[in-house]
Write a protein that holds these residues in place. Structure first.
Motif, PDB file in Angstrom:
ATOM      1  N   LEU A 181      52.750  44.547  29.621  1.00 57.28           N
ATOM      2  CA  LEU A 181      52.565  44.440  31.069  1.00 57.28           C
ATOM      3  C   LEU A 181      51.137  44.798  31.460  1.00 57.28           C
ATOM      4  O   LEU A 181      50.499  44.118  32.274  1.00 57.28           O
ATOM      5  CB  LEU A 181      53.562  45.357  31.781  1.00 57.28           C
ATOM      6  CG  LEU A 181      53.574  45.284  33.305  1.00 57.28           C
ATOM      7  CD1 LEU A 181      53.962  43.888  33.756  1.00 57.28           C
ATOM      8  CD2 LEU A 181      54.531  46.326  33.879  1.00 57.28           C
ATOM      9  N   CYS A 182      50.627  45.858  30.865  1.00 57.54           N
ATOM     10  CA  CYS A 182      49.250  46.283  31.111  1.00 57.54           C
ATOM     11  C   CYS A 182      48.274  45.176  30.716  1.00 57.54           C
ATOM     12  O   CYS A 182      47.358  44.821  31.474  1.00 57.54           O
ATOM     13  CB  CYS A 182      48.969  47.567  30.336  1.00 57.54           C
ATOM     14  SG  CYS A 182      47.227  47.989  30.187  1.00 57.54           S
ATOM     15  N   PHE A 183      48.448  44.623  29.535  1.00 55.40           N
ATOM     16  CA  PHE A 183      47.576  43.556  29.037  1.00 55.40           C
ATOM     17  C   PHE A 183      47.586  42.354  29.982  1.00 55.40           C
ATOM     18  O   PHE A 183      46.533  41.808  30.345  1.00 55.40           O
ATOM     19  CB  PHE A 183      48.040  43.140  27.642  1.00 55.40           C
ATOM     20  CG  PHE A 183      47.449  41.841  27.163  1.00 55.40           C
ATOM     21  CD1 PHE A 183      46.134  41.765  26.732  1.00 55.40           C
ATOM     22  CD2 PHE A 183      48.220  40.679  27.152  1.00 55.40           C
ATOM     23  CE1 PHE A 183      45.594  40.552  26.299  1.00 55.40           C
ATOM     24  CE2 PHE A 183      47.694  39.472  26.723  1.00 55.40           C
ATOM     25  CZ  PHE A 183      46.370  39.412  26.300  1.00 55.40           C
ATOM     26  N   LEU A 184      48.775  41.934  30.420  1.00 53.43           N
ATOM     27  CA  LEU A 184      48.892  40.746  31.271  1.00 53.43           C
ATOM     28  C   LEU A 184      48.280  40.967  32.652  1.00 53.43           C
ATOM     29  O   LEU A 184      47.656  40.066  33.209  1.00 53.43           O
ATOM     30  CB  LEU A 184      50.355  40.339  31.403  1.00 53.43           C
ATOM     31  CG  LEU A 184      50.998  39.803  30.123  1.00 53.43           C
ATOM     32  CD1 LEU A 184      52.491  39.578  30.331  1.00 53.43           C
ATOM     33  CD2 LEU A 184      50.326  38.517  29.678  1.00 53.43           C
ATOM     34  N   GLU A 185      48.434  42.163  33.196  1.00 53.20           N
ATOM     35  CA  GLU A 185      47.872  42.425  34.521  1.00 53.20           C
ATOM     36  C   GLU A 185      46.345  42.467  34.472  1.00 53.20           C
ATOM     37  O   GLU A 185      45.675  42.008  35.400  1.00 53.20           O
ATOM     38  CB  GLU A 185      48.423  43.732  35.087  1.00 53.20           C
ATOM     39  CG  GLU A 185      49.884  43.655  35.491  1.00 53.20           C
ATOM     40  CD  GLU A 185      50.148  42.596  36.550  1.00 53.20           C
ATOM     41  OE1 GLU A 185      49.257  42.349  37.392  1.00 53.20           O
ATOM     42  OE2 GLU A 185      51.235  41.999  36.536  1.00 53.20           O
ATOM     43  N   ALA A 195      45.473  48.184  37.662  1.00 55.28           N
ATOM     44  CA  ALA A 195      46.101  49.494  37.855  1.00 55.28           C
ATOM     45  C   ALA A 195      46.839  49.542  39.185  1.00 55.28           C
ATOM     46  O   ALA A 195      47.963  50.054  39.273  1.00 55.28           O
ATOM     47  CB  ALA A 195      45.036  50.593  37.784  1.00 55.28           C
ATOM     48  N   ASP A 196      46.223  48.993  40.239  1.00 53.81           N
ATOM     49  CA  ASP A 196      46.882  48.957  41.553  1.00 53.81           C
ATOM     50  C   ASP A 196      48.152  48.111  41.504  1.00 53.81           C
ATOM     51  O   ASP A 196      49.160  48.447  42.142  1.00 53.81           O
ATOM     52  CB  ASP A 196      45.929  48.386  42.602  1.00 53.81           C
ATOM     53  CG  ASP A 196      44.802  49.349  42.961  1.00 53.81           C
ATOM     54  OD1 ASP A 196      44.950  50.552  42.672  1.00 53.81           O
ATOM     55  OD2 ASP A 196      43.782  48.886  43.517  1.00 53.81           O
ATOM     56  N   ILE A 200      45.682  52.962  32.621  1.00 47.13           N
ATOM     57  CA  ILE A 200      45.731  51.576  32.156  1.00 47.13           C
ATOM     58  C   ILE A 200      44.719  51.354  31.044  1.00 47.13           C
ATOM     59  O   ILE A 200      44.958  50.583  30.105  1.00 47.13           O
ATOM     60  CB  ILE A 200      45.513  50.588  33.340  1.00 47.13           C
ATOM     61  CG1 ILE A 200      46.176  49.245  33.007  1.00 47.13           C
ATOM     62  CG2 ILE A 200      44.041  50.379  33.663  1.00 47.13           C
ATOM     63  CD1 ILE A 200      46.327  48.311  34.189  1.00 47.13           C
ATOM     64  N   SER A 201      43.573  52.034  31.102  1.00 48.20           N
ATOM     65  CA  SER A 201      42.582  51.946  30.023  1.00 48.20           C
ATOM     66  C   SER A 201      43.142  52.520  28.728  1.00 48.20           C
ATOM     67  O   SER A 201      42.957  51.948  27.641  1.00 48.20           O
ATOM     68  CB  SER A 201      41.300  52.686  30.412  1.00 48.20           C
ATOM     69  OG  SER A 201      40.698  52.117  31.549  1.00 48.20           O
ATOM     70  N   LYS A 202      43.853  53.631  28.853  1.00 49.95           N
ATOM     71  CA  LYS A 202      44.450  54.258  27.675  1.00 49.95           C
ATOM     72  C   LYS A 202      45.526  53.360  27.066  1.00 49.95           C
ATOM     73  O   LYS A 202      45.604  53.203  25.837  1.00 49.95           O
ATOM     74  CB  LYS A 202      45.061  55.610  28.064  1.00 49.95           C
ATOM     75  CG  LYS A 202      45.742  56.333  26.905  1.00 49.95           C
ATOM     76  CD  LYS A 202      46.372  57.640  27.371  1.00 49.95           C
ATOM     77  CE  LYS A 202      47.101  58.329  26.214  1.00 49.95           C
ATOM     78  NZ  LYS A 202      47.769  59.577  26.664  1.00 49.95           N
ATOM     79  N   THR A 203      46.349  52.743  27.914  1.00 49.06           N
ATOM     80  CA  THR A 203      47.414  51.867  27.421  1.00 49.06           C
ATOM     81  C   THR A 203      46.838  50.665  26.679  1.00 49.06           C
ATOM     82  O   THR A 203      47.337  50.266  25.623  1.00 49.06           O
ATOM     83  CB  THR A 203      48.303  51.389  28.587  1.00 49.06           C
ATOM     84  OG1 THR A 203      48.825  52.522  29.280  1.00 49.06           O
ATOM     85  CG2 THR A 203      49.449  50.534  28.078  1.00 49.06           C
TER      86      THR A 203
END
Length: 310
Positions: free
Chosen positions: A13-17, A28-29, A38-41
């Motif tokens: 999800l993080c990658f796609l956003e 992140a928002d 989000i950077s850590k993920t």
């Protein structure tokens, strides 16, 4: 290689956003977490995949070649999971749905006929249509938010990793309102075109490149007074009430030309335009409703091509 079980849904999800927004802050928002989180993920995901997925610079973030390959599969995977969860939570017997991105080149003529025929054939079908620039729609296709995109888009870098099916080629034309001063000139003095406001596609879009090419071929210096938009409705109404010249794809103005609501300026040359077609993500098979849509799009495009072979 076996799937690493340490890769979680939150990683995808993080990658796609980040890919969708091109920004860590906006991503992140979108998922309501902090930018450091989000950077850590993302760093965790890149470590698990042993590859860099994004390049960072002052303008934002951009997918690497490896990131583009990964997105081809990550987007449909996440969307399939969402659909599966939704099928359990929604009421039974929900009507089938197809999500299609439509570029302005086909919004006015091709797609209304596609929708008419599609709903004639299928009594229960929801067609969700998204419009906008090609880059935006192709990004939605990459991440699984759209099933197909229809229009002129082969010059867009976002098309890499997707499958494109050519339907027909479409030329550009210059149109004005009836009674426009340039219509009285025979032959048309090309240098006079620069004296009138222009309606052009947005800068950076595929269709704008063809519009710019048309002016280069005719040695016309474009007017500094211009409206830049991808909205056929706004373009039509502005041209109808002014002396502006609209550089338009023929598909967008064919009906108005036949009915005499707009008139074509004869430049003596014709910009061949681009390839109009269907774009899909080859990493995931098309669902049945998307297949229905593609069948009708092909049939309407074939009729359109036969009626106007230029």
């Amino acid at each position: 290689m076996n799937l690493d079980t340490r890769i979680k849904f939150r990683h995808l999800l993080c990658f796609l956003e980040i890919a969708r927004h091109g920004s860590f802050a906006k991503a992140a928002d979108a998922i309501s977490i902090s930018q450091p989180a989000i950077s850590k993920t993302l760093k965790e995901l890149e470590s698990l995949l042993e590859t860099r997925l994004f390049e960072r610079d002052n303008a934002g973030v951009e997918l690497t070649a490896a990131g583009a390959r990964f997105m081809r599969y990550a987007g449909p995977c996440v969307q399939a999971l969402r659909d599966g969860v939704g099928s359990l939570r929604n009421e039974p017997h929900q009507p089938p749905q197809v999500r299609v991105g439509v570029l302005s080149t086909v919004e006015s003529q091709l797609m209304p006929e596609v929708l008419r025929r599609l709903h004639q054939r299928h009594a229960a079908l929801v067609v969700s249509v998204a419009t906008g620039p090609g880059a935006y729609l192709l990004a939605q296709l990459h991440v699984g938010d759209l099933d197909v995109v229809v229009g002129r888009m082969t010059d867009s870098p976002q098309i890499h990793g997707l499958t494109f099916e050519h339907l027909y080629s479409e030329s550009m034309t210059l149109v004005v309102r009836p009674g426009h001063p340039l219509l009285a000139e025979q032959p048309l003095e090309l240098s006079r075109v620069s004296r009138y406001p222009l309606v052009l596609p947005l800068a950076g879009t595929t269709i704008r490149k063809h519009a710019d090419s048309l002016f280069v071929q005719c040695a016309i210096e474009p007017s500094a007074q211009r409206l830049e938009t991808l909205s056929p409705t706004l373009s039509r109404r502005y041209v109808a009430s002014s002396e502006a010249i609209w550089v338009a794809p023929r598909d967008a103005v064919q009906r108005e030309l036949l009915q005499g609501e707009l008139c074509e300026l004869d430049l003596g040359v014709r910009e061949p335009g681009g390839s109009v077609g269907i774009c899909s993500n080859a990493a995931v098979p098309l669902a049945l409703p998307a297949q229905w849509l593609c069948e009708v799009v092909r049939a309407v495009a074939r009729d359109y091509r036969q009626a106007d072979p230029v």
